[in-house]
Design an enzyme around this catalytic site. Structure first.
Site, short mmCIF file in Angstrom:
data_model
loop_
_atom_site.label_atom_id
_atom_site.label_comp_id
_atom_site.label_asym_id
_atom_site.label_seq_id
_atom_site.Cartn_x
_atom_site.Cartn_y
_atom_site.Cartn_z
CG ASP A 53 4.47 -3.17 3.22
OD1 ASP A 53 3.87 -2.83 2.17
OD2 ASP A 53 4.77 -2.36 4.13
CB THR A 97 -7.29 -17.12 -1.93
OG1 THR A 97 -7.34 -16.06 -2.87
CG2 THR A 97 -6.51 -18.29 -2.53
N PRO A 144 -17.66 -6.93 -0.71
CG PRO A 144 -19.69 -8.11 -0.81
CD PRO A 144 -18.54 -7.79 0.11
CD GLU A 185 -1.29 -11.01 -1.57
OE1 GLU A 185 -0.39 -10.28 -1.13
OE2 GLU A 185 -1.36 -12.23 -1.38
N GLY A 186 -3.83 -6.09 -4.23
CA GLY A 186 -3.62 -4.70 -4.65
C GLY A 186 -3.47 -4.64 -6.16
CB THR A 187 -5.54 -2.99 -8.80
OG1 THR A 187 -5.43 -1.67 -8.24
CG2 THR A 187 -6.87 -3.62 -8.41
N1 COS Z 1 2.97 -0.15 6.57
C1 COS Z 1 2.58 0.38 7.75
N2 COS Z 1 1.64 1.34 7.84
C2 COS Z 1 1.07 1.78 6.68
C3 COS Z 1 1.43 1.27 5.44
C4 COS Z 1 2.43 0.27 5.40
N3 COS Z 1 2.81 -0.27 4.24
N4 COS Z 1 0.71 1.88 4.48
C5 COS Z 1 -0.08 2.76 5.10
N5 COS Z 1 0.14 2.70 6.44
C6 COS Z 1 -0.49 3.51 7.49
C7 COS Z 1 -0.31 4.99 7.20
O1 COS Z 1 0.89 5.47 7.76
C8 COS Z 1 -1.50 5.58 7.89
O2 COS Z 1 -1.21 5.64 9.28
P1 COS Z 1 -1.91 6.70 10.29
O3 COS Z 1 -3.13 6.05 10.80
O4 COS Z 1 -0.90 6.85 11.39
O5 COS Z 1 -2.19 7.94 9.53
C9 COS Z 1 -2.57 4.54 7.68
O6 COS Z 1 -1.89 3.31 7.45
C10 COS Z 1 -3.51 4.84 6.54
O7 COS Z 1 -2.75 4.90 5.35
P2 COS Z 1 -3.29 5.63 4.04
O8 COS Z 1 -3.69 7.03 4.38
O9 COS Z 1 -2.28 5.45 2.99
O10 COS Z 1 -4.61 4.80 3.72
P3 COS Z 1 -5.55 4.78 2.46
O11 COS Z 1 -6.95 4.60 2.92
O12 COS Z 1 -5.25 5.95 1.56
O13 COS Z 1 -5.18 3.40 1.72
C11 COS Z 1 -4.04 1.97 0.22
C12 COS Z 1 -3.96 3.10 1.25
C13 COS Z 1 -4.93 2.34 -0.98
C14 COS Z 1 -2.62 1.77 -0.25
C15 COS Z 1 -4.57 0.68 0.90
O14 COS Z 1 -5.93 0.80 1.24
C16 COS Z 1 -4.39 -0.55 0.02
O15 COS Z 1 -3.31 -1.16 0.02
N6 COS Z 1 -5.43 -0.96 -0.72
C17 COS Z 1 -5.37 -2.20 -1.49
C18 COS Z 1 -5.84 -3.31 -0.64
C19 COS Z 1 -5.49 -4.64 -1.20
O16 COS Z 1 -4.36 -4.92 -1.55
N7 COS Z 1 -6.51 -5.49 -1.28
C20 COS Z 1 -6.30 -6.83 -1.67
C21 COS Z 1 -6.76 -7.70 -0.57
S1 COS Z 1 -5.81 -9.08 -0.27
S2 COS Z 1 -6.16 -10.24 -1.81
#
Ligand code: COS
Length: 391
Positions: free
Chosen positions: A240, A158, A128, A363-365
């Site tokens: 990814d 889901t 939440p 899966e990410g806005t």
């Molecule tokens: N593959 C591997 N590692 C990754 C990565 C990826 N695609 N993206 C980030 N990382 C790693 C970074 O390298 C970093 O590593 P270290 O711990 O060594 O520093 C760590 O993860 C943290 O990354 P970052 O600093 O980018 O984290 P943030 O908190 O800024 O978050 C976002 C990044 C916003 C991109 C992430 O939280 C996200 O994708 N949010 C959306 C979530 C989502 O899609 N929710 C839907 C749920 S499923 S319906």
């Protein structure tokens, strides 16, 4: 040399998925949307014909398809009905962290469960108060002897009401931000798993979206996926791998919107000619066609990179952002082409417009995709580990 041609096997699978969407999904899609009914019988049939669990390796009973082929399936299911398509595809999201980080025993047990019977699994990341900001999650997992005890609430899950097991992310070190998150497999029948609430949604109403609480749920320590405190990366690597499929689903919605609008424009007569003869409509149809094509190409690229064992973070965010926005824009325009009839539930396009909205959210806005794109293009060396092997 870039080659956009598909193999014979890929063409066959795409045809199978298209036929399935046409004959099994479309005839019930509008009724399930109206009643918010879950497509149990379609899950059963899709499982029987081999349209589920695309990426589960053959060693665990799955078809072990490549990511491009998975996208071909997802586009067709999305064309049929993205609510039903989401119900069918969600196992991929739950299974990917197990394939990537699970022990041999976990893979055999939990991936095997999905391939031996038409069962469902869910991915529990969002909370939440922790949506885009994953690392602010509050669910905890505390190690007690040879068990972890998981406590917290996950939302927008889901298939949550129907899942046999869940991939759950929880804090194992509350002070360590994203470096304190771990992932676990939690069976539905572990005591303390409660389906709290089924959501009543704007679109994709045939898919089940639920709030799930984990009330001091005990799981064996062996249910940890990958290493303790490495769950955040596992989640990112999972997304990814699944965002290309979500993009493909959006392409399917956009393709459906385009086809309905194109066909209607050729039939509907105003000012003495089919409205397709008016340039105002022609340009809308042309823009729809371009958006569908561009979204599909970005989607395919994001999948092909994975199939080549390359990192696809940037490509999958490009694809997800563009395809989701394209699905929204194309379906809004499809309603416009239908005019007043587009606003009426008796006609097909208002459902597509409602369904498309979630593509810009789950899966990410679209904003999170832009954030990832901006970071990747401004700081391309930020993630330095080698490309992870394809799951
Ligand atoms: N593959 C591997 N590692 C990754 C990565 C990826 N695609 N993206 C980030 N990382 C790693 C970074 O390298 C970093 O590593 P270290 O711990 O060594 O520093 C760590 O993860 C943290 O990354 P970052 O600093 O980018 O984290 P943030 O908190 O800024 O978050 C976002 C990044 C916003 C991109 C992430 O939280 C996200 O994708 N949010 C959306 C979530 C989502 O899609 N929710 C839907 C749920 S499923 S319906």
């Amino acid at each position: 040399m870039v080659d956009f041609s598909l193999t014979d096997e890929q063409k066959d699978i795409r045809e199978l998925a298209h036929d399935f969407a046409e004959k099994e999904i479309r005839p019930v899609a509008w009724e399930l949307d109206r009643d918010s009914g879950f497509p149990h019988h379609i899950v059963q049939k899709a499982w029987e014909v081999g349209l589920m669990n695309s990426h589960i390796p053959e060693a665990y009973g799955g078809p072990g398809l490549d990511y491009l082929t998975g996208c071909l399936i997802e586009e067709e299911l999305g064309w049929g009905c993205s609510g039903i398509g989401t119900s069918l595809m969600c196992n991929g999201l739950a299974a990917a962290p197990v394939t990537l980080g699970g022990s041999e025993e976990l893979k055999r047990q939990y991936l095997g469960m999905l391939t031996e019977e038409p069962r469902l699994a869910s991915f529990c990341l969002t909370e939440p108060d922790a949506g885009s900001d994953v690392s602010s999650m509050r669910t905890t997992a505390v190690r007690r002897g040879d068990k972890y005890v998981i406590s917290g609430t996950k939302c927008f899950i889901t298939n949550g009401s129907h899942a046999s097991w869940y991939t759950v992310y929880a804090k194992t070190d509350k002070e360590a931000g994203h470096r304190g998150i771990s992932a676990f497999v939690v069976p539905r029948d572990a005591g303390g798993v409660v389906v709290d609430k089924k959501e009543d949604k704007l679109g994709q109403r045939a898919s089940d979206t639920a709030m799930i609480s984990f009330n001091d749920v005990e799981v064996p320590a062996a249910n940890l996926l990958g290493e303790e405190n490495k769950g955040f990366k596992l989640a990112m690597m999972t997304l990814d791998r699944t965002r290309p499929g979500v993009s493909a689903m959006a392409v399917g919605i956009a393709q459906a919107g385009f086809e309905f609008a194109r066909d209607y424009a050729k039939e509907r007569v105003q000012f003495g000619v089919p409205i397709a003869m008016h340039q105002a409509i022609q340009f809308m149809i042309a823009d729809m066609a371009t958006k569908v094509e561009a979204a599909r190409l970005l989607t395919w690229k994001s999948a092909v990179l994975l199939d080549q064992g390359k990192r696809n973070t940037l490509a999958s965010s490009h694809a997800k952002r563009f395809a989701a926005d394209a699905a929204m824009e194309v379906t809004v325009d499809a309603v416009q082409v239908y005019g007043g009839y587009g606003f009426i539930k008796e006609y097909p396009v208002e459902k597509l417009m409602r369904d498309a909205k979630i593509m810009q959210l789950y899966e990410g806005t679209s904003q999170i995709q832009r954030l990832v794109i901006a970071r990747e293009v401004l700081m391309p060396r930020r993630v330095e580990e080698p490309a992870p092997a394809a799951a």
